[in-house]
Design an enzyme around this catalytic site. Sequence first.
Site, PDB file in Angstrom:
ATOM      1  N   GLU A  50      31.603   1.520  10.457  1.00 13.23           N
ATOM      2  CA  GLU A  50      30.195   1.495  10.040  1.00 13.23           C
ATOM      3  C   GLU A  50      29.531   0.158  10.397  1.00 13.23           C
ATOM      4  O   GLU A  50      29.109  -0.605   9.505  1.00 13.23           O
ATOM      5  CB  GLU A  50      30.081   1.761   8.538  1.00 13.23           C
ATOM      6  CG  GLU A  50      30.568   3.136   8.135  1.00 13.23           C
ATOM      7  CD  GLU A  50      30.267   3.480   6.676  1.00 13.23           C
ATOM      8  OE1 GLU A  50      30.095   2.557   5.864  1.00 13.23           O
ATOM      9  OE2 GLU A  50      30.216   4.680   6.358  1.00 13.23           O
ATOM     10  N   GLU A  82      33.713  10.700   7.583  1.00 15.49           N
ATOM     11  CA  GLU A  82      33.863  10.396   6.156  1.00 15.49           C
ATOM     12  C   GLU A  82      32.899  11.225   5.334  1.00 15.49           C
ATOM     13  O   GLU A  82      31.729  11.394   5.702  1.00 15.49           O
ATOM     14  CB  GLU A  82      33.512   8.928   5.861  1.00 15.49           C
ATOM     15  CG  GLU A  82      34.494   7.904   6.324  1.00 15.49           C
ATOM     16  CD  GLU A  82      34.060   6.505   5.876  1.00 15.49           C
ATOM     17  OE1 GLU A  82      33.385   6.399   4.837  1.00 15.49           O
ATOM     18  OE2 GLU A  82      34.371   5.538   6.573  1.00 15.49           O
TER      19      GLU A  82
END
Length: 677
Positions: A142, A298
């Site tokens: 991320e 995720e």
Amino acid sequence: MHYGGDYNPEQWDESVWPEDMRRMREAGVTRVRVGVFAWARIQPEEGVFDWAWLDRVLDLLHENGIQASLATATATPPPWATTNYPEMLPQDDLGSTLWHGSRQAYAPSSPVYRRLASELVTALVERYAQHPAVGMWVANNEYGCHLNYDYSDNAAVAFREWLKKKYGTLDALNEAWGTMFWSQRYTSFDQIVPMRRAPYSLNPGGLLDFKRFTSDTLLELFVMERDIIKSAGASQPVTTNFMGFFPPADYWKWAPELDVICDDNYADPNDPESFRGAAFTRDLMRSLKKDVPWVLLEQAPNDVNWRPTNAPKAPGQMAALSMQAVARGADEINFFQWRQSRRGSERFHSGMLPHAGTNTRTWREITALGETLKNLPGLGTSASGARIAIAFDWEARWALDAPDHPGEIDYGVLIPRWHAALHRQQLLVDLVHPAEDLSDYDLVIAPHLYLLSDESAENLSGFVRAGGNLLVAAFSDVVDDTDSFREGGFQVALRDVLGVAVEEFGALVPPEAAIGGTSAGDTTGSASASRGPGEAHADVDGPFGAARGEFFAERLQVLDPSVEILGRFSSGRLAGEPALTANRAGEGRAWYLATIPDDDGMRRVTGWAAAEAGIAPVLEVPNDMVEVSCRGDVLTIINYGSEPARFAVTGTEVSSGERVSSVDLDQYDWIMLDQAR
Ligand code: GLA
């Protein structure tokens, strides 16, 4: 179809690992991401690598027929790194250092960080490129997540270099940023700082470039790792995980650099409408690399730990949201994380294997979904067949997010709202960059495209001339790509195709403020009482019926008698003035809507425009809590609402092969129907 999650075995004694393998097989897990936060475990000090444990983990996975997405671990420099090299730490906009003790404590521009990260990735790939368990590489984690912007001295040096490359000369930079005003003129690149906090508004051109620089810098980190991995001869796909419509990174620019798109999505179980926002980001992920199935890297198996209130997912909600991703183009479903942590910041975050064990609803739902995915036939294409596209640009968002506009509008909220308007009507939609090839679409909606580059304007105009239908909504085509007005007034670049220009923007008090009765002159809370300066809305009568306009009621100049006025403001200071215009240009049509409708208005406007363009909903369904998506010939219907949905539809259920002529779906039930079989 892969299924799995983040496997962080370094948290556990090795005696637990065989049980992990057994449970993974039981749950139908086929691939796990390994090592995402394991830098400190892999490299306990500079120059020292401990591979033995990771060798054993990868071997164990392989023996159990489970693939690894090997993470590069570079998102979490260990304390030894930041203690030995404090200059790699990031700083906030007041120059305060952000220390280690959490995660992501590095300045993306820091040469030391880049050297250490490169050494780690080089060592990892040399050791594991040929390991039979490794099926994919996931760089970092991320990018930009916790540290959206870094204002450190490293950033200052890199920003200056970036600006030199972009502008060549200081004169060009000074001209683009308009620095002659407010005495901001730079006489040396060394005077430029990375947009640290100042007494008042920062220069808009400078802010925009700083955001471009930040996105480019993070992307440089990804490319650095990817190139190390590829040049070591690794043949697996290389990727990183996106975060939906994440403000700091221009994923349009990033997407071509990734082999496959990955996304992380944490829809709020407490919000009954959060599936709509999830539909938007899933459509975005598909649209970033059309026709290449993407990966949901995720999501939460159940509750998260980072909202003020972390509700568990309702029974069936996790599976429904997972199938929504598959329906919208994903070929892999993963979770954070495999086994719930006992210690550390994320100990309250759910895991696939909960701390409470296997006699739990979470575990039962996880294993059931594994079974479902195992039995799903290959779906091939991710293409949606959408004939409608919403055009948006991260650069427009960055420019709009800066201060000093006639009104504050939140592009990050509005673009998903336009998407939701179509989604509520079962109108299929892709997302596009305004400069990309639009020839697959019959209707392009360009809402609030405040910053419009010449290239995008030419592309949108060309789309109209070639026969497309373009709907442009308020506060679009306002500035060029330096965030400056073009010569000749407002709205210049699309003027030829729209046939109108904006004379004044006519800001309206934003709805949140008006609801509280704070709009000037509105003491009664009634709509009419808010007329006059400071009014809250401007109603529009148009071919779609009546719609409430918010944020802006623009006064238009109609430039050509052939421009049709399809709708007029029916209330507010512009009552009677044009609010919706239509112009023919070449073979196509361009509509301009001079306000931002509320949710119901967006639904009406988009429904009307779709019908005008000859596009019908993909299926009639009982209500808008029922979602329909297309993936090639496969139709997925999911009911998110509490009302059961029973209605007629024909197709072949993909797993059982049964012919179906109607469906009966309770809340979170779903069905996938092949319409070609
Ligand atoms: C992010 C991170 C994960 C985890 C989750 C928790 O997506 O990438 O490591 O912290 O949030 O929801």
